[in-house]
Motif scaffolding. Structure first.
Motif, PDB file in Angstrom:
ATOM      1  N   VAL A   1       0.867  -1.183   0.000  1.00 26.46           N
ATOM      2  CA  VAL A   1       0.000   0.000   0.000  1.00 26.46           C
ATOM      3  C   VAL A   1       0.899   1.228   0.000  1.00 26.46           C
ATOM      4  O   VAL A   1       1.692   1.432   0.927  1.00 26.46           O
ATOM      5  CB  VAL A   1      -0.926   0.029   1.221  1.00 26.46           C
ATOM      6  N   TYR A   2       0.779   2.055  -1.037  1.00 28.37           N
ATOM      7  CA  TYR A   2       1.586   3.270  -1.154  1.00 28.37           C
ATOM      8  C   TYR A   2       0.724   4.472  -0.792  1.00 28.37           C
ATOM      9  O   TYR A   2      -0.338   4.698  -1.385  1.00 28.37           O
ATOM     10  CB  TYR A   2       2.132   3.417  -2.567  1.00 28.37           C
ATOM     11  N   SER A   3       1.192   5.229   0.181  1.00 25.26           N
ATOM     12  CA  SER A   3       0.465   6.408   0.624  1.00 25.26           C
ATOM     13  C   SER A   3       0.786   7.599  -0.273  1.00 25.26           C
ATOM     14  O   SER A   3       1.955   7.921  -0.500  1.00 25.26           O
ATOM     15  CB  SER A   3       0.841   6.746   2.066  1.00 25.26           C
ATOM     16  N   LEU A   4      -0.253   8.276  -0.752  1.00 24.54           N
ATOM     17  CA  LEU A   4      -0.096   9.514  -1.513  1.00 24.54           C
ATOM     18  C   LEU A   4      -0.389  10.739  -0.642  1.00 24.54           C
ATOM     19  O   LEU A   4      -0.694  11.813  -1.145  1.00 24.54           O
ATOM     20  CB  LEU A   4      -0.975   9.479  -2.762  1.00 24.54           C
ATOM     21  N   TYR A   5      -0.284  10.536   0.651  1.00 20.11           N
ATOM     22  CA  TYR A   5      -0.265  11.638   1.612  1.00 20.11           C
ATOM     23  C   TYR A   5       0.876  11.321   2.569  1.00 20.11           C
ATOM     24  O   TYR A   5       0.703  10.986   3.726  1.00 20.11           O
ATOM     25  CB  TYR A   5      -1.597  11.742   2.340  1.00 20.11           C
ATOM     26  N   SER A   6       2.076  11.401   2.002  1.00 27.68           N
ATOM     27  CA  SER A   6       3.287  10.980   2.703  1.00 27.68           C
ATOM     28  C   SER A   6       4.392  11.955   2.348  1.00 27.68           C
ATOM     29  O   SER A   6       4.143  13.163   2.285  1.00 27.68           O
ATOM     30  CB  SER A   6       3.646   9.549   2.293  1.00 27.68           C
ATOM     31  N   GLU A   7       5.582  11.456   2.097  1.00 27.41           N
ATOM     32  CA  GLU A   7       6.653  12.343   1.635  1.00 27.41           C
ATOM     33  C   GLU A   7       6.371  12.868   0.240  1.00 27.41           C
ATOM     34  O   GLU A   7       7.032  13.787  -0.235  1.00 27.41           O
ATOM     35  CB  GLU A   7       8.011  11.626   1.677  1.00 27.41           C
ATOM     36  N   THR A   8       5.357  12.305  -0.406  1.00 28.48           N
ATOM     37  CA  THR A   8       4.964  12.758  -1.747  1.00 28.48           C
ATOM     38  C   THR A   8       3.456  12.682  -1.892  1.00 28.48           C
ATOM     39  O   THR A   8       2.795  11.835  -1.292  1.00 28.48           O
ATOM     40  CB  THR A   8       5.638  11.899  -2.838  1.00 28.48           C
ATOM     41  N   ARG A   9       2.884  13.613  -2.657  1.00 30.47           N
ATOM     42  CA  ARG A   9       1.472  13.543  -3.035  1.00 30.47           C
ATOM     43  C   ARG A   9       1.325  12.965  -4.439  1.00 30.47           C
ATOM     44  O   ARG A   9       0.253  12.546  -4.836  1.00 30.47           O
ATOM     45  CB  ARG A   9       0.833  14.945  -3.005  1.00 30.47           C
ATOM     46  N   LYS A  10       2.391  12.953  -5.186  1.00 29.78           N
ATOM     47  CA  LYS A  10       2.383  12.416  -6.551  1.00 29.78           C
ATOM     48  C   LYS A  10       3.125  11.083  -6.556  1.00 29.78           C
ATOM     49  O   LYS A  10       4.242  10.980  -6.046  1.00 29.78           O
ATOM     50  CB  LYS A  10       3.091  13.405  -7.492  1.00 29.78           C
ATOM     51  N   PRO A  11       2.518  10.037  -7.123  1.00 30.07           N
ATOM     52  CA  PRO A  11       3.204   8.741  -7.139  1.00 30.07           C
ATOM     53  C   PRO A  11       4.493   8.805  -7.947  1.00 30.07           C
ATOM     54  O   PRO A  11       4.563   9.455  -8.989  1.00 30.07           O
ATOM     55  CB  PRO A  11       2.179   7.798  -7.786  1.00 30.07           C
ATOM     56  N   THR A  12       5.501   8.137  -7.447  1.00 32.42           N
ATOM     57  CA  THR A  12       6.796   8.120  -8.120  1.00 32.42           C
ATOM     58  C   THR A  12       6.826   7.026  -9.178  1.00 32.42           C
ATOM     59  O   THR A  12       6.026   6.083  -9.143  1.00 32.42           O
ATOM     60  CB  THR A  12       7.910   7.849  -7.096  1.00 32.42           C
ATOM     61  N   PRO A  13       7.769   7.122 -10.127  1.00 32.67           N
ATOM     62  CA  PRO A  13       7.909   6.040 -11.114  1.00 32.67           C
ATOM     63  C   PRO A  13       8.150   4.684 -10.462  1.00 32.67           C
ATOM     64  O   PRO A  13       7.659   3.661 -10.963  1.00 32.67           O
ATOM     65  CB  PRO A  13       9.121   6.486 -11.941  1.00 32.67           C
ATOM     66  N   GLU A  14       8.859   4.659  -9.338  1.00 34.96           N
ATOM     67  CA  GLU A  14       9.105   3.391  -8.651  1.00 34.96           C
ATOM     68  C   GLU A  14       7.803   2.793  -8.123  1.00 34.96           C
ATOM     69  O   GLU A  14       7.601   1.571  -8.175  1.00 34.96           O
ATOM     70  CB  GLU A  14      10.087   3.609  -7.490  1.00 34.96           C
ATOM     71  N   MET A  15       6.921   3.636  -7.612  1.00 37.25           N
ATOM     72  CA  MET A  15       5.633   3.143  -7.108  1.00 37.25           C
ATOM     73  C   MET A  15       4.788   2.545  -8.222  1.00 37.25           C
ATOM     74  O   MET A  15       4.028   1.594  -8.000  1.00 37.25           O
ATOM     75  CB  MET A  15       4.859   4.285  -6.445  1.00 37.25           C
ATOM     76  N   LEU A  16       4.917   3.116  -9.424  1.00 36.52           N
ATOM     77  CA  LEU A  16       4.083   2.678 -10.551  1.00 36.52           C
ATOM     78  C   LEU A  16       4.780   1.657 -11.444  1.00 36.52           C
ATOM     79  O   LEU A  16       4.209   1.237 -12.460  1.00 36.52           O
ATOM     80  CB  LEU A  16       3.668   3.899 -11.377  1.00 36.52           C
TER      81      LEU A  16
END
Length: 391
Positions: free
Chosen positions: A82-97
């Motif tokens: 589960v990747y949080s988009l209310y964390s160190e980033t609001r935009k998903p990173t290429p690594e997450m996707l």
């Protein structure tokens, strides 16, 4: 006829969704039987469901406040990251996707510009456009209806995570329509598919859909609160309690120094003079258990909506704020930054999407001036909106 959400229609699209999928969801991502969408998506796609994403407040709406981030984690039951988009980033990173071909977005919005889930959607669209990933939005109702549009359009000089694009406070769009507007007008040129609802019309309020209401964030436990939210959320930019830490958060506002019975006659006269109807202010006293004025007795009002068509929450909230400002005098304060990752601008100005409303309040401007301020760019927004409406 019961409304069917995009989640309920997803089964008819499985054959055209090739490759691996990720699912952006939260606590309210349920079907008409209260089953969570993770189960539905996993049943439909099996091992092709690779990742989950969550917005503000966490995947199960268990994180209470603004700027309280949620961690990434591995969900043991679903055996998925589960990747949080209310964390160190609001935009998903290429690594997450990485390894994802389609992102399925299934978030229940409340129809108000400052509610951040629409911006989590737009950040996901940005990231997917850069990586050639399709975004599939499972549409859900705008719970406060798709007809009424209210409030000033955001001035882009006041852009933030509670207002990224030039839309009014009450925008009258579904999540799918926000995505369509993003693709057509905001440069979010990802591959986009909206799986629309059946049985929903623009004039419907949420209870008319016969769908279950599940709180999309911790302080919106009842559908009635979605209506008053448009009025009360602006008090996040002040030292007025918006009822957090009570059982009627965002329906109730107050402060230890408000003389609520003494002020009520003036408020009612001002609202009557402005022609604002469809609600009743009931004087209340409450003790917040957390956040503003914790443990102190606050006096104020609960907003009871009596006519959901006539009620104009943005105007009511701004008028209340004006009266509280002048009633409290030195006991009133504007909240200072930071707020929602904005370190310079006043929170009230990014909530309002302009500093003109705050200046109107401070000079005790007339209701006609508030109406004039609201009209600026609103007609243009309505014209743009006509071209992307799906229902």
């Amino acid at each position: 006829m019961k409304t069917q959400t995009g989640l309920s229609q997803l089964k008819d699209h499985v054959s055209s969704i090739k490759g691996n999928v990720a699912y952006l969801c939260h606590a309210a991502s349920v079907d008409e039987h209260y089953q969570h969408g993770i189960l539905t998506v996993k049943n439909l796609f099996g091992d092709r469901l690779k990742k989950l994403f969550s917005p503000q407040h966490g995947i199960f709406a268990d994180v209470q406040d603004n700027m309280v981030e949620t961690d990434h984690f591995f969900h043991e039951h679903f055996q998925l990251p589960v990747y949080s988009l209310y964390s160190e980033t609001r935009k998903p990173t290429p690594e997450m996707l990485e390894g994802i071909d389609h992102v399925i977005v299934d978030l229940q919005d409340v129809g108000t510009r400052v509610y951040t889930y629409i911006y989590t959607l737009t950040y996901m669209m940005e990231a997917c456009a850069e990586l050639g990933i399709e975004v599939i939005v499972l549409d859900r109702p705008n719970p406060i209806g798709g007809v009424a549009v209210e409030g000033n359009v955001l001035d882009m000089d006041f852009r933030s995570f509670v207002g990224r694009y030039p839309i009014p406070m009450r925008h009258g769009m579904t999540m799918g329509e926000v995505a369509m507007m993003g693709k057509k007008y905001w440069g979010l040129d990802c591959a986009l598919r909206v799986i629309t609802m059946t049985g929903w019309t623009r004039d419907m309020f949420f209870w008319e859909t016969q769908l279950p209401w599940v709180l999309p964030s911790p302080n919106l436990a009842a559908i009635e609160t979605a209506f008053t939210f448009t009025a009360t959320v602006i008090f996040e930019g002040t030292n007025i309690s918006e009822g957090r830490g009570t059982t009627k958060s965002l329906e109730t506002v107050g402060h230890p120094s408000i003389k609520n019975y003494e002020l009520l006659d003036r408020l009612n006269r001002e609202f009557q003079k402005a022609g604002l109807t469809g609600f009743v202010l009931r004087p209340v006293s409450f003790v917040p258990t957390f956040q503003k004025h914790t443990g102190k007795v606050c006096h104020g009002y609960q907003i009871h909506v009596t006519d959901y068509v006539q009620f104009k929450p943005w105007r009511v909230g701004q008028m209340l704020n004006r009266e509280f400002y002048h009633h409290l005098g030195e006991n009133f304060a504007w909240k200072q930054p930071p707020y929602e990752y904005e370190a310079k601008l006043l929170p009230i100005d990014i909530l309002n999407g302009t500093d003109l409303v705050r200046k109107w309040i401070e000079r005790n401007g007339s209701y006609q001036e508030l109406e004039d301020l609201e009209k600026h760019d609103l007609y243009r927004f309505k014209d743009l909106r006509k071209d992307i409406l799906l229902y």
